[in-house]
Design a protein around this motif. Sequence first.
Motif, PDB file in Angstrom:
ATOM      1  N   ASN A  12     -15.331  -9.078  10.673  1.00 14.54           N
ATOM      2  CA  ASN A  12     -15.420 -10.458  11.133  1.00 14.54           C
ATOM      3  C   ASN A  12     -15.773 -10.490  12.618  1.00 14.54           C
ATOM      4  N   HIS A  13     -16.064 -11.693  13.136  1.00 13.81           N
ATOM      5  CA  HIS A  13     -16.491 -11.819  14.538  1.00 13.81           C
ATOM      6  C   HIS A  13     -15.359 -11.409  15.500  1.00 13.81           C
ATOM      7  N   LYS A  14     -15.754 -10.994  16.707  1.00 17.07           N
ATOM      8  CA  LYS A  14     -14.784 -10.371  17.619  1.00 17.07           C
ATOM      9  C   LYS A  14     -13.715 -11.330  18.131  1.00 17.07           C
ATOM     10  N   ASN A  15     -13.936 -12.661  17.998  1.00 13.45           N
ATOM     11  CA  ASN A  15     -12.926 -13.604  18.487  1.00 13.45           C
ATOM     12  C   ASN A  15     -11.926 -14.017  17.414  1.00 13.45           C
ATOM     13  N   LYS A  16     -12.091 -13.500  16.206  1.00 12.88           N
ATOM     14  CA  LYS A  16     -11.149 -13.881  15.143  1.00 12.88           C
ATOM     15  C   LYS A  16      -9.742 -13.447  15.534  1.00 12.88           C
ATOM     16  N   LYS A  17      -8.787 -14.385  15.413  1.00 17.22           N
ATOM     17  CA  LYS A  17      -7.451 -14.118  15.968  1.00 17.22           C
ATOM     18  C   LYS A  17      -6.599 -13.237  15.061  1.00 17.22           C
ATOM     19  N   LEU A  76     -10.686 -34.487  10.236  1.00 17.76           N
ATOM     20  CA  LEU A  76     -10.859 -33.051  10.520  1.00 17.76           C
ATOM     21  C   LEU A  76     -10.097 -32.701  11.780  1.00 17.76           C
ATOM     22  N   ILE A  77      -9.358 -31.585  11.730  1.00 18.37           N
ATOM     23  CA  ILE A  77      -8.762 -31.066  12.967  1.00 18.37           C
ATOM     24  C   ILE A  77      -9.306 -29.663  13.230  1.00 18.37           C
ATOM     25  N   GLY A  78      -9.709 -29.423  14.477  1.00 21.47           N
ATOM     26  CA  GLY A  78     -10.279 -28.117  14.838  1.00 21.47           C
ATOM     27  C   GLY A  78     -11.784 -28.248  15.004  1.00 21.47           C
ATOM     28  N   LEU A  79     -12.252 -28.138  16.236  1.00 25.98           N
ATOM     29  CA  LEU A  79     -13.700 -28.185  16.498  1.00 25.98           C
ATOM     30  C   LEU A  79     -14.117 -26.898  17.187  1.00 25.98           C
ATOM     31  N   GLY A  80     -13.615 -25.772  16.655  1.00 25.78           N
ATOM     32  CA  GLY A  80     -13.993 -24.470  17.207  1.00 25.78           C
ATOM     33  C   GLY A  80     -15.260 -23.977  16.521  1.00 25.78           C
ATOM     34  N   THR A  81     -15.411 -22.648  16.448  1.00 20.81           N
ATOM     35  CA  THR A  81     -16.624 -22.041  15.885  1.00 20.81           C
ATOM     36  C   THR A  81     -16.928 -22.596  14.496  1.00 20.81           C
ATOM     37  N   THR A  82     -15.909 -22.682  13.645  1.00 21.00           N
ATOM     38  CA  THR A  82     -16.142 -23.115  12.265  1.00 21.00           C
ATOM     39  C   THR A  82     -16.046 -24.637  12.132  1.00 21.00           C
ATOM     40  N   MET A 140      -4.163 -24.554  -0.092  1.00 22.34           N
ATOM     41  CA  MET A 140      -4.066 -23.424   0.849  1.00 22.34           C
ATOM     42  C   MET A 140      -5.316 -22.580   0.611  1.00 22.34           C
ATOM     43  N   ALA A 141      -6.190 -22.514   1.610  1.00 17.51           N
ATOM     44  CA  ALA A 141      -7.501 -21.904   1.377  1.00 17.51           C
ATOM     45  C   ALA A 141      -7.869 -20.855   2.417  1.00 17.51           C
ATOM     46  N   PRO A 142      -7.161 -19.713   2.454  1.00 13.35           N
ATOM     47  CA  PRO A 142      -7.557 -18.667   3.404  1.00 13.35           C
ATOM     48  C   PRO A 142      -8.910 -18.061   3.019  1.00 13.35           C
ATOM     49  N   ASN A 143      -9.426 -18.427   1.852  1.00 13.83           N
ATOM     50  CA  ASN A 143     -10.693 -17.920   1.320  1.00 13.83           C
ATOM     51  C   ASN A 143     -11.399 -19.122   0.703  1.00 13.83           C
ATOM     52  N   ILE A 144     -12.260 -19.764   1.485  1.00 14.60           N
ATOM     53  CA  ILE A 144     -12.682 -21.109   1.072  1.00 14.60           C
ATOM     54  C   ILE A 144     -14.039 -21.147   0.373  1.00 14.60           C
ATOM     55  N   THR A 145     -14.771 -20.035   0.336  1.00 19.04           N
ATOM     56  CA  THR A 145     -16.109 -20.101  -0.274  1.00 19.04           C
ATOM     57  C   THR A 145     -16.061 -19.745  -1.752  1.00 19.04           C
ATOM     58  N   SER A 187      -4.028 -32.542  25.127  1.00 23.76           N
ATOM     59  CA  SER A 187      -4.614 -32.140  26.416  1.00 23.76           C
ATOM     60  C   SER A 187      -5.969 -31.426  26.279  1.00 23.76           C
ATOM     61  N   SER A 188      -6.626 -31.560  25.130  1.00 27.57           N
ATOM     62  CA  SER A 188      -7.958 -30.950  24.988  1.00 27.57           C
ATOM     63  C   SER A 188      -8.980 -31.802  25.743  1.00 27.57           C
ATOM     64  N   ASN A 189      -9.976 -31.143  26.342  1.00 25.42           N
ATOM     65  CA  ASN A 189     -11.005 -31.925  27.052  1.00 25.42           C
ATOM     66  C   ASN A 189     -11.988 -32.582  26.077  1.00 25.42           C
ATOM     67  N   LYS A 190     -11.789 -32.348  24.775  1.00 23.97           N
ATOM     68  CA  LYS A 190     -12.673 -32.998  23.787  1.00 23.97           C
ATOM     69  C   LYS A 190     -12.212 -34.434  23.495  1.00 23.97           C
ATOM     70  N   ALA A 191     -10.924 -34.727  23.786  1.00 22.07           N
ATOM     71  CA  ALA A 191     -10.376 -36.059  23.477  1.00 22.07           C
ATOM     72  C   ALA A 191     -11.150 -37.134  24.222  1.00 22.07           C
TER      73      ALA A 191
HETATM   74  N1  LIG Z   1     -10.572 -20.002   4.964  1.00 21.48           N
HETATM   75  C1  LIG Z   1     -11.723 -19.521   5.369  1.00 21.48           C
HETATM   76  O1  LIG Z   1     -12.548 -19.073   4.569  1.00 21.48           O
HETATM   77  C2  LIG Z   1     -11.991 -19.568   6.845  1.00 21.48           C
HETATM   78  C3  LIG Z   1     -13.279 -19.472   7.347  1.00 21.48           C
HETATM   79  C4  LIG Z   1     -13.461 -19.567   8.740  1.00 21.48           C
HETATM   80  C5  LIG Z   1     -12.372 -19.743   9.575  1.00 21.48           C
HETATM   81  N2  LIG Z   1     -11.124 -19.817   9.035  1.00 21.48           N
HETATM   82  C6  LIG Z   1      -9.931 -20.040   9.855  1.00 21.48           C
HETATM   83  O2  LIG Z   1     -10.038 -21.307  10.479  1.00 21.48           O
HETATM   84  C7  LIG Z   1      -9.352 -21.268  11.740  1.00 21.48           C
HETATM   85  C8  LIG Z   1     -10.321 -21.689  12.849  1.00 21.48           C
HETATM   86  O3  LIG Z   1     -11.354 -20.726  12.927  1.00 21.48           O
HETATM   87  P1  LIG Z   1     -12.437 -20.716  14.110  1.00 21.48           P
HETATM   88  O4  LIG Z   1     -13.213 -19.466  13.971  1.00 21.48           O
HETATM   89  O5  LIG Z   1     -13.150 -22.033  14.126  1.00 21.48           O
HETATM   90  O6  LIG Z   1     -11.461 -20.608  15.381  1.00 21.48           O
HETATM   91  P2  LIG Z   1     -11.674 -21.129  16.868  1.00 21.48           P
HETATM   92  O7  LIG Z   1     -13.103 -21.081  17.244  1.00 21.48           O
HETATM   93  O8  LIG Z   1     -10.681 -20.391  17.705  1.00 21.48           O
HETATM   94  O9  LIG Z   1     -11.250 -22.682  16.805  1.00 21.48           O
HETATM   95  C9  LIG Z   1      -9.931 -23.099  16.662  1.00 21.48           C
HETATM   96  C10 LIG Z   1      -9.861 -24.600  16.899  1.00 21.48           C
HETATM   97  O10 LIG Z   1      -8.501 -25.014  16.764  1.00 21.48           O
HETATM   98  C11 LIG Z   1      -8.117 -25.797  17.885  1.00 21.48           C
HETATM   99  N3  LIG Z   1      -6.686 -25.619  18.135  1.00 21.48           N
HETATM  100  C12 LIG Z   1      -6.055 -24.549  18.673  1.00 21.48           C
HETATM  101  N4  LIG Z   1      -4.733 -24.776  18.735  1.00 21.48           N
HETATM  102  C13 LIG Z   1      -4.530 -26.015  18.224  1.00 21.48           C
HETATM  103  C14 LIG Z   1      -3.368 -26.829  18.043  1.00 21.48           C
HETATM  104  N5  LIG Z   1      -2.170 -26.407  18.414  1.00 21.48           N
HETATM  105  N6  LIG Z   1      -3.526 -28.051  17.495  1.00 21.48           N
HETATM  106  C15 LIG Z   1      -4.729 -28.482  17.137  1.00 21.48           C
HETATM  107  N7  LIG Z   1      -5.879 -27.773  17.300  1.00 21.48           N
HETATM  108  C16 LIG Z   1      -5.764 -26.556  17.841  1.00 21.48           C
HETATM  109  C17 LIG Z   1      -8.989 -25.290  19.044  1.00 21.48           C
HETATM  110  O11 LIG Z   1      -9.103 -26.316  20.006  1.00 21.48           O
HETATM  111  P3  LIG Z   1      -9.822 -26.071  21.424  1.00 21.48           P
HETATM  112  O12 LIG Z   1     -11.273 -25.844  21.123  1.00 21.48           O
HETATM  113  O13 LIG Z   1      -9.575 -27.355  22.135  1.00 21.48           O
HETATM  114  O14 LIG Z   1      -9.143 -24.866  22.034  1.00 21.48           O
HETATM  115  C18 LIG Z   1     -10.310 -25.030  18.298  1.00 21.48           C
HETATM  116  O15 LIG Z   1     -11.050 -26.217  18.191  1.00 21.48           O
HETATM  117  C19 LIG Z   1      -8.819 -19.824  11.882  1.00 21.48           C
HETATM  118  O16 LIG Z   1      -7.513 -19.760  11.396  1.00 21.48           O
HETATM  119  C20 LIG Z   1      -9.762 -19.026  10.969  1.00 21.48           C
HETATM  120  O17 LIG Z   1      -9.194 -17.822  10.492  1.00 21.48           O
HETATM  121  C21 LIG Z   1     -10.928 -19.729   7.697  1.00 21.48           C
END
Ligand SMILES: NC(=O)c1ccc[n+]([C@@H]2O[C@H](COP(=O)([O-])OP(=O)(O)OC[C@H]3O[C@@H](n4cnc5c(N)ncnc54)[C@H](OP(=O)(O)O)[C@@H]3O)[C@@H](O)[C@H]2O)c1
Length: 275
Positions: A156-161, A5-11, A123-128, A33-37
């Motif tokens: 969607n939530h206010k931090n969605k990019k 798994l890559i990405g340990l953000g909100t989702t 490719m799953a921009p809509n995963i549910t 350079s993430s502090n999670k490493a």
């Molecule tokens: N397909 C769907 O149904 C669905 C559902 C939910 C979310 N999403 C998508 O999933 C993605 C993440 O969503 P989120 O809400 O979890 O976002 P988020 O909270 O901003 O988390 C993003 C994660 O990605 C990491 N990251 C950022 N830049 C990176 C890089 N260059 N290399 C590796 N990791 C990197 C961040 O690391 P740090 O924490 O270290 O900054 C963080 O852990 C977004 O694109 C969102 O739209 C899709």
Amino acid sequence: MKIALIGLGTTGRIVAEYLLKEQVLTMVLCKKSSNKAGKDLGEILHRPATGIIVESIDNLEEKLLRERPDVLIDFSQPVFLRENLALLARCKVNVVTAVTGYSEMDVKRIKAVTRSGKLGVVMAPNITYGVNVLLAIAGIVAELQVDCDFEIIEENHKNKKDSPSGTAKKIAAAVLTSLSDSGGCVDAIPIHSIRSGDTIGKHKILVTGQYDQIEISHTAFSREAYAEGAHKAALFIKGKKGIYEMKDVFGLGMSKCKSVINKINKLNSGQCCCG
Ligand SMILES: NC(=O)c1ccc[n+]([C@@H]2O[C@H](COP(=O)([O-])OP(=O)(O)OC[C@H]3O[C@@H](n4cnc5c(N)ncnc54)[C@H](OP(=O)(O)O)[C@@H]3O)[C@@H](O)[C@H]2O)c1
């Protein structure tokens, strides 16, 4: 089955919990350079130690060849796959990317690599499952209501990019395809985006005619729905080559939609549609 798994953000954190429960998570990656490493995943998830140490994507090739996951689930940002697509193909690690906000050029590159037979990608921009049923219904309604106005409202939530959401864009594309297949002539479906609070994900399609309006909507209550979809997609893409969407994972392709339309037509003509 070994999943990275890559990405340990909100989702990603919710996805990690789910995959731990399913006992398929063997590797967790974070950005350079993430502090999670170097931390145990349990510390980041506020639970007991898991024995999985989060690793940065420095020397990624070496790390993937050591761990040899079957599939990498990506909940990070578009830049990760943009920079590591060729490396993942070399290491024969298939990908489920839930990330949204890819450019057209990104999608072209991903398609080219998968077409060359080197990689399997969902490719799953809509995963549910629920959103994919919504997409199928949107296509069917557009076929039946060619003369109506279609609009999409997404929240969607206010931090969605990214804005509009990847799901809203997919719904618009499904409606446009169905409309043009049925003789409609609309260039674009308007999308209205709201970013507020911690809203997990709401999508509504308004279908407005001269005398009435249909509303079709989907609301996600829990991010576990994303985790469940990602796990299903990983099981699906293991050992496959080529590019797929979630409708392939869930078996919600054209033939399923046509069979629903046939049932509606049979009902309308008074024939029994059971059996
Ligand atoms: N397909 C769907 O149904 C669905 C559902 C939910 C979310 N999403 C998508 O999933 C993605 C993440 O969503 P989120 O809400 O979890 O976002 P988020 O909270 O901003 O988390 C993003 C994660 O990605 C990491 N990251 C950022 N830049 C990176 C890089 N260059 N290399 C590796 N990791 C990197 C961040 O690391 P740090 O924490 O270290 O900054 C963080 O852990 C977004 O694109 C969102 O739209 C899709």
